[in-house]
Motif scaffolding. Structure first.
Motif, PDB file in Angstrom:
ATOM      1  N   PRO A  94       0.808  -1.221   0.000  1.00 40.56           N
ATOM      2  CA  PRO A  94       0.000   0.000   0.000  1.00 40.56           C
ATOM      3  C   PRO A  94       0.844   1.275   0.000  1.00 40.56           C
ATOM      4  CG  PRO A  94      -0.634  -1.445   1.840  1.00 40.56           C
ATOM      5  CD  PRO A  94       0.437  -2.141   1.083  1.00 40.56           C
ATOM      6  N   GLY A  95       1.935   1.271   0.735  1.00 38.90           N
ATOM      7  CA  GLY A  95       2.725   2.486   0.886  1.00 38.90           C
ATOM      8  C   GLY A  95       3.424   2.917  -0.394  1.00 38.90           C
ATOM      9  N   ASP A 124       1.247   5.547  -3.724  1.00 33.94           N
ATOM     10  CA  ASP A 124       0.912   6.969  -3.742  1.00 33.94           C
ATOM     11  C   ASP A 124      -0.604   7.214  -3.701  1.00 33.94           C
ATOM     12  OD1 ASP A 124       1.495   9.583  -3.580  1.00 33.94           O
ATOM     13  OD2 ASP A 124       2.011   9.874  -5.688  1.00 33.94           O
ATOM     14  N   CYS A 125      -1.279   6.415  -2.879  1.00 35.69           N
ATOM     15  CA  CYS A 125      -2.719   6.599  -2.674  1.00 35.69           C
ATOM     16  C   CYS A 125      -2.932   7.154  -1.272  1.00 35.69           C
ATOM     17  CB  CYS A 125      -3.470   5.275  -2.684  1.00 35.69           C
ATOM     18  SG  CYS A 125      -3.325   4.362  -4.184  1.00 35.69           S
ATOM     19  N   MET A 128      -6.266   7.521   1.569  1.00 36.97           N
ATOM     20  CA  MET A 128      -7.602   6.957   1.705  1.00 36.97           C
ATOM     21  C   MET A 128      -8.315   7.591   2.887  1.00 36.97           C
ATOM     22  SD  MET A 128      -8.516   2.985   1.442  1.00 36.97           S
ATOM     23  CE  MET A 128     -10.019   2.241   2.011  1.00 36.97           C
ATOM     24  N   TYR A 178      -6.139   8.821  14.389  1.00 35.89           N
ATOM     25  CA  TYR A 178      -5.373   8.271  15.511  1.00 35.89           C
ATOM     26  C   TYR A 178      -5.789   9.003  16.788  1.00 35.89           C
ATOM     27  CZ  TYR A 178      -2.725   7.051  11.360  1.00 35.89           C
ATOM     28  OH  TYR A 178      -2.369   6.613  10.113  1.00 35.89           O
ATOM     29  N   MET A 237      -3.349  11.222  18.964  1.00 37.66           N
ATOM     30  CA  MET A 237      -2.627  12.365  18.396  1.00 37.66           C
ATOM     31  C   MET A 237      -3.579  13.543  18.227  1.00 37.66           C
ATOM     32  SD  MET A 237      -0.498  10.681  15.265  1.00 37.66           S
ATOM     33  CE  MET A 237       0.251   9.067  15.376  1.00 37.66           C
ATOM     34  N   PHE A 290       1.070  13.184  10.099  1.00 31.71           N
ATOM     35  CA  PHE A 290       1.610  11.824  10.099  1.00 31.71           C
ATOM     36  C   PHE A 290       2.153  11.356   8.735  1.00 31.71           C
ATOM     37  CE2 PHE A 290       1.251   7.192  10.021  1.00 31.71           C
ATOM     38  CZ  PHE A 290       1.970   6.851  11.145  1.00 31.71           C
ATOM     39  N   PRO A 291       1.374  11.511   7.654  1.00 31.06           N
ATOM     40  CA  PRO A 291       1.892  11.033   6.355  1.00 31.06           C
ATOM     41  C   PRO A 291       3.176  11.744   5.959  1.00 31.06           C
ATOM     42  CG  PRO A 291      -0.429  11.628   6.189  1.00 31.06           C
ATOM     43  CD  PRO A 291       0.015  12.051   7.542  1.00 31.06           C
ATOM     44  N   MET A 342       6.132  10.380   7.878  1.00 35.34           N
ATOM     45  CA  MET A 342       6.545   9.075   7.382  1.00 35.34           C
ATOM     46  C   MET A 342       7.446   9.189   6.161  1.00 35.34           C
ATOM     47  SD  MET A 342       5.497   6.753   9.392  1.00 35.34           S
ATOM     48  CE  MET A 342       5.638   7.851  10.787  1.00 35.34           C
ATOM     49  N   ARG A 350       9.550  11.675   5.874  1.00 34.56           N
ATOM     50  CA  ARG A 350      10.662  12.485   6.352  1.00 34.56           C
ATOM     51  C   ARG A 350      10.690  13.905   5.774  1.00 34.56           C
ATOM     52  NH1 ARG A 350      13.539   9.164   9.248  1.00 34.56           N
ATOM     53  NH2 ARG A 350      13.492   6.960   8.728  1.00 34.56           N
ATOM     54  N   ARG A 360      -5.906  14.824   6.235  1.00 36.45           N
ATOM     55  CA  ARG A 360      -4.796  13.882   6.328  1.00 36.45           C
ATOM     56  C   ARG A 360      -4.543  13.215   4.976  1.00 36.45           C
ATOM     57  NH1 ARG A 360      -5.327   9.055  10.531  1.00 36.45           N
ATOM     58  NH2 ARG A 360      -6.611   8.202   8.880  1.00 36.45           N
ATOM     59  N   ARG A 382      -0.382  15.251   1.589  1.00 37.54           N
ATOM     60  CA  ARG A 382       0.860  14.963   0.869  1.00 37.54           C
ATOM     61  C   ARG A 382       0.632  14.888  -0.638  1.00 37.54           C
ATOM     62  NH1 ARG A 382       0.983   9.397  -0.338  1.00 37.54           N
ATOM     63  NH2 ARG A 382      -0.413   8.233   1.025  1.00 37.54           N
TER      64      ARG A 382
END
Lengths: 283, 297, 353
Positions: free
Chosen positions: C75-76, C79-80, C82, C90, C93, C101-102, C105, C107, C149, C153
């Motif tokens: 999945p990672g 580039d989707c 959802m 979460y 948070m 978060f994304p 991940m 960086r 979320r 990105r």
């Protein structure tokens, strides 16, 4: 008053009396211990047992500062219980997560194996451990005792945690995976923080069981490693039992677990029946 | 690629990760339980006596043969069954009755919840010691005092064979009934109230409601409780050790105590190991049967 | 501008052991499109979305994302982003950290994260809630947090799984419009799963209709509404759905029980048994036509839904709310002959006029 109402009132009263008697059965022994711990050794042997007396804390003095005080034993219990708890959590949390969530070859038989190890009677372990630890020179050591404590704490903790992990919604991890988290990151950043409560409950019960253990401690312990459960015998010898001191020691030793028990009150049922309720997860 | 190969390929990272997560736990369990148990079986085939070091030797099934003819072992075996059967039955009956009773006085529930926790969290060895001294000592113990006050006379509760057996059963029952009580309370509170209202409209009396509605609904709970309590009863040790030490004589020896005394008092470890193997087998059989019952329930 | 986010499913199927939940899915989604997967629950639409996301692996066929074979990609790597039906925020948070978060991940430097999070939050108007936790948000705010979320990105593909189903009716309609506007502004390919035909019709550029683990029709909302490919699609779309009646074609007439509707333009189809479909809104009450008895009237404000008994068959008509008919009244119902849909009696497939 109508006759029906009178009968209902009578029944209510009878219920309360029955309930009160039952409550007494469970409270009296503990209350008696508390009472006895404040008596002097002469008062202890009064007949009929005295309820009104002049309380003294002499027994507590003896237990905490006297020549046979249990402070080193409390330390001993603390080291063993904390060591066991830490190791158990570090090992059990990842395993439980995998059992609850992940695809794993042979998950069912392995899960069943973990469950089965929980059923092993302690006496079956103590005999080989006695010889093995003697051979490797780990008798009367914290290492040895913590190692054997893992045999009951690890399967217990794994199964308790599995049931909690299963309750965390799967979409949380899926969302994390889609957002490019690795499996480990999803576990560490998303799942673990949500399992804090479950881990706290697990810590409580692992600690409690380790603190209360007796058989392994009495056989594999010694002068260095002598938890409080074993040290109770300081106040019992062939000539006489020092009742007040025994009672005081019992109360001091049990205070931490009573506090823990009351704090974890809501979870006691699930906490003590780990694994039996849910069984091996299907996936 | 076939569908299976596809899934295998796509799921490989997950499986690897899962394996890494599980491996330490399983490895530790293999090292700390399975390996010692295998060693236990090996020990049971040897003559190991600590009072005669250097005399260890392989004796095959000799320990088991000796056990077969050992009346003391069979007495311990028999008392293990009595002890387990009696304590589990008593806990279940009293615990369930208490739960049903307390359910009807909701205002007093909190007191019972707190009181129930005390025995559960106490160390069994401490419970055994408290009972032995403060409750059951002739002349001074509160139980003896109560018995005398009621005109039943003073007794040597832990010194007289039948009474000693009853006493150790009572101690275990005292400590663990509260657990069954709490468990049952949770199960009963979760039952749907509408069922009872319907039954009341149908004029079913309390007993019939219990037998025809409550009991069938909590049957799975009862099976789980029996499994839990049996495994704990079968591994009981510290409370009896503290209260009677297995005595008077060997009257209150369950297999655990028997194996302990043979191994660590008489220092005959090989023979003790053999009796522990028998207990292990007994536990596995009982657990196997109960799990099958549970699956059917 | 070369846009990203093309999706092509070729012969995709999914089985769990012996049970097949999805088969023969052929689908092409163009970059920038708002594409809905519509169908009743259990029809395979969510499974299809999860296969695109990589949360499930197709057991048959291939998934291509922007021309790359992604069938077995994790999945990672797709580039989707959802949005889940449950939002999957979460809980431990803050809103800020959820949206960040994304980016963490991948960086992203902290300063860039801060700017991106604020921009995404502003787009869905929750920039004043960044310090809260999901538990302190209303349902609508949680939903928008999940959206933020997902968009933060700038993914190539935006996947939405029934994102509106946990909102109340009024908010759902508002959010529908907002979501559509957001998608246009971001110009991001969007795959939208829903069981709500109104949502799918009003928002989509195109949609695929799923039934029993298969796609039965793909087209624009207008196409699927005007020309349903099967009798099942016809009965699924519209509110109330299309009337479907057993009928017979004979010499330029459609025979429904005793009643006859003249339809000279269908004469070429000859004589055969068919299923006749007619939308409730294409039935006119009172101006001649077949005889019917009113069995029930449901006034919905602007409209009234009238249940008619036509020779023992139930037919529903939709008329202006001012229409006055009483239950039990005998009326005439005119079926617009140009608006009749014909389906094969056995296969259910549409018969072209």
């Amino acid at each position: 008053m109508r006759p029906g109402a009178a009968r209902a009132a009578m029944r209510g009263a009878a219920l309360m009396v029955a309930a009160g008697l039952l409550l007494a059965v469970w409270v009296v022994p503990v209350a008696l211990t508390l009472l006895t711990s404040f008596k002097n050794e002469k008062e202890v042997l009064a007949y009929p047992p005295s309820v009104v007396f002049e309380p003294t804390i002499k027994a507590y003095g003896a237990v905490l500062t006297g020549p046979t005080n249990i402070v080193p034993n409390l330390m001993s219990s603390l080291i063993v219980a904390i060591g066991t708890t830490l190791l158990t959590i570090v090992i059990a949390v990842p395993a439980a997560y995998a059992f609850a969530r992940l695809r794993l070859p042979g998950k069912k038989p392995v899960g069943f194996y973990v469950l089965a190890t929980q059923l092993v009677p302690p006496i079956g372990l103590i005999i080989p451990y006695f010889l093995i630890l003697n051979r490797v020179g780990w008798m009367d050591s914290y290492r040895g005792l913590i190692l054997i404590y893992l045999t009951f704490s690890l399967p217990f903790a794994i199964w308790l945690l599995v049931s909690y992990f299963e309750d965390i919604p799967r979409e949380m991890e899926e969302a994390a995976l889609l957002d490019r988290a690795s499996r480990w990151q999803a576990f560490w950043h998303v799942v673990l923080p949500q399992a804090r409560g479950a881990i706290a409950v697990t810590v409580t019960f692992v600690f409690l069981n380790a603190w209360n253990e007796f058989l392994f401690a009495v056989v594999l312990g010694g002068a260095t490693v002598k938890p409080v459960t074993v040290a109770m015998y300081n106040y019992i010898n062939t000539e006489q039992t020092q009742w007040a001191q025994l009672s005081a020691a019992a109360l001091v030793a049990m205070l931490p677990v009573i506090v823990l028990g009351i704090l974890a009150q809501k979870h006691i049922v699930s906490g003590l029946s780990a694994g039996a309720v849910k069984g091996v997860s299907r996936r | 690629m076939t569908p299976d190969q596809r899934l295998a390929f796509a799921e490989r990272p997950e499986r690897r990760f899962a394996l890494a997560m599980v491996a330490p736990g399983v490895l530790v369990l293999v090292v700390t339980t399975t390996f010692p148990l295998l060693y236990l079986i090996w020990q049971s085939l040897n003559n190991i006596n600590l009072s005669m070091p250097g005399m260890d030797r392989f004796v095959g099934l000799e320990n088991y043969a000796r056990m077969w003819n050992d009346m003391r072992f069979w007495a311990a075996f028999g008392f293990t069954l009595i002890y387990t059967g009696a304590t589990v039955t008593l806990q279940l009956v009293i615990g369930l009755a208490m739960a049903l009773l307390i359910l009807r006085i909701p205002r007093a529930q909190w007191a019972f919840r707190i009181a129930a926790i005390l025995p559960i969290v106490l160390a069994p060895v401490v419970v055994g010691l408290i009972w032995r001294s403060l409750l059951l000592t002739p002349d001074f113990g509160i139980v003896d005092f109560a018995s005398r006050s009621m005109g039943l006379g003073s007794h040597n509760w832990l010194g007289e064979p039948t009474l000693a057996r009853i006493s150790v059963i009572a101690i275990h029952t005292w400590q663990w009934t509260p657990f069954v009580f709490l468990y049952m309370l949770a199960a009963l509170a979760a039952l749907p109230a509408e069922l009872y209202e319907a039954a009341r409209i149908d004029r079913a009396n309390a007993w019939r409601r219990f037998v025809h509605i409550t009991l069938p609904l909590i049957r799975p709970t009862i099976v789980v409780v029996v499994i839990l309590r049996m495994t704990v009863a079968l591994s009981a040790f510290a409370a009896i050790y503290a209260a009677t030490g297995g005595g008077p004589g060997t009257v209150t020896e369950i297999i655990n105590l028997y194996a302990y005394r043979v191994s660590f008092a008489e220092l005959s470890l090989g023979y003790g190991a053999a009796s522990a193997v028998v207990l292990l087998a007994l536990t596995m059989v009982v657990a196997g049967v109960l799990f099958r019952v549970r699956r059917a329930a | 501008m070369s846009k990203k986010g093309a999706v092509r499913l070729a012969g995709v199927g999914k089985s769990f052991g012996q049970t097949t939940v999805l088969r023969d899915v052929e689908l092409e989604i163009r970059p920038g499109e708002f594409f809905s997967l519509l169908g009743p629950s259990g029809s395979g639409k969510t499974t299809t979305l999860r296969i695109i996301a990589g949360l499930e692996i197709a057991t048959e066929g291939a998934v291509h994302l922007d021309g790359v074979d992604a069938t077995l990609l994790p999945p990672g790597d797709r580039d989707c982003a959802m949005v889940f039906q449950s939002y999957a925020l979460y809980p431990h948070m803050t809103v800020f950290d959820n949206i960040a978060f994304p980016l963490k991940m991948i960086r992203t430097p902290p300063a860039a994260i801060d700017a991106a999070v604020r921009e995404a939050a502003a787009r869905v108007r929750i920039d004043h809630l960044l310090a809260r936790r999901p538990g302190q948000l209303s349902g609508g705010q949680q939903q928008r947090c999940a959206l933020a979320r997902a968009i933060v990105r700038k993914p190539a593909l935006f996947l939405l799984d029934e994102p509106l189903s946990n909102l109340d009716a009024k908010l759902r309609v508002e959010t529908r419009v907002e979501l559509r506007r957001l998608q246009r502004a971001l110009d991001v390919t969007t795959v939208y799963v829903t069981h709500d035909q109104e949502e799918a019709m009003s928002m989509s550029d195109r949609l695929a209709i799923f039934m029993d683990g298969r796609i039965v029709q793909i087209g624009t909302p207008e196409e699927v509404y005007q020309k349903p490919a099967t009798v099942d699609v016809a009965a699924f779309l519209g509110n109330p759905p299309m009337n479907v009646l057993p009928a017979r074609l004979a010499a330029g007439e459609v025979v429904i029980g005793e009643a006859r509707v003249a339809a000279p333009h269908l004469a070429a189809l000859g004589t055969r048994d068919v299923m006749l479909g007619i939308r409730p809104s294409e039935i006119e009450i009172g101006a001649g036509g077949v005889a019917a008895t009113v069995t029930l009237c449901e006034l919905l404000g602007d409209d009234v839904i009238i249940d008619l008994d036509v020779g023992g068959l139930l037919v529903r008509a939709k008329a202006s709310g001012r229409t006055r008919v009483a239950e039990g009244e005998r009326v005439h119902a005119r079926f617009d002959p140009d608006r009749l849909h014909l389906f094969d009696r056995t296969s259910g497939a549409r018969i072209a006029a």
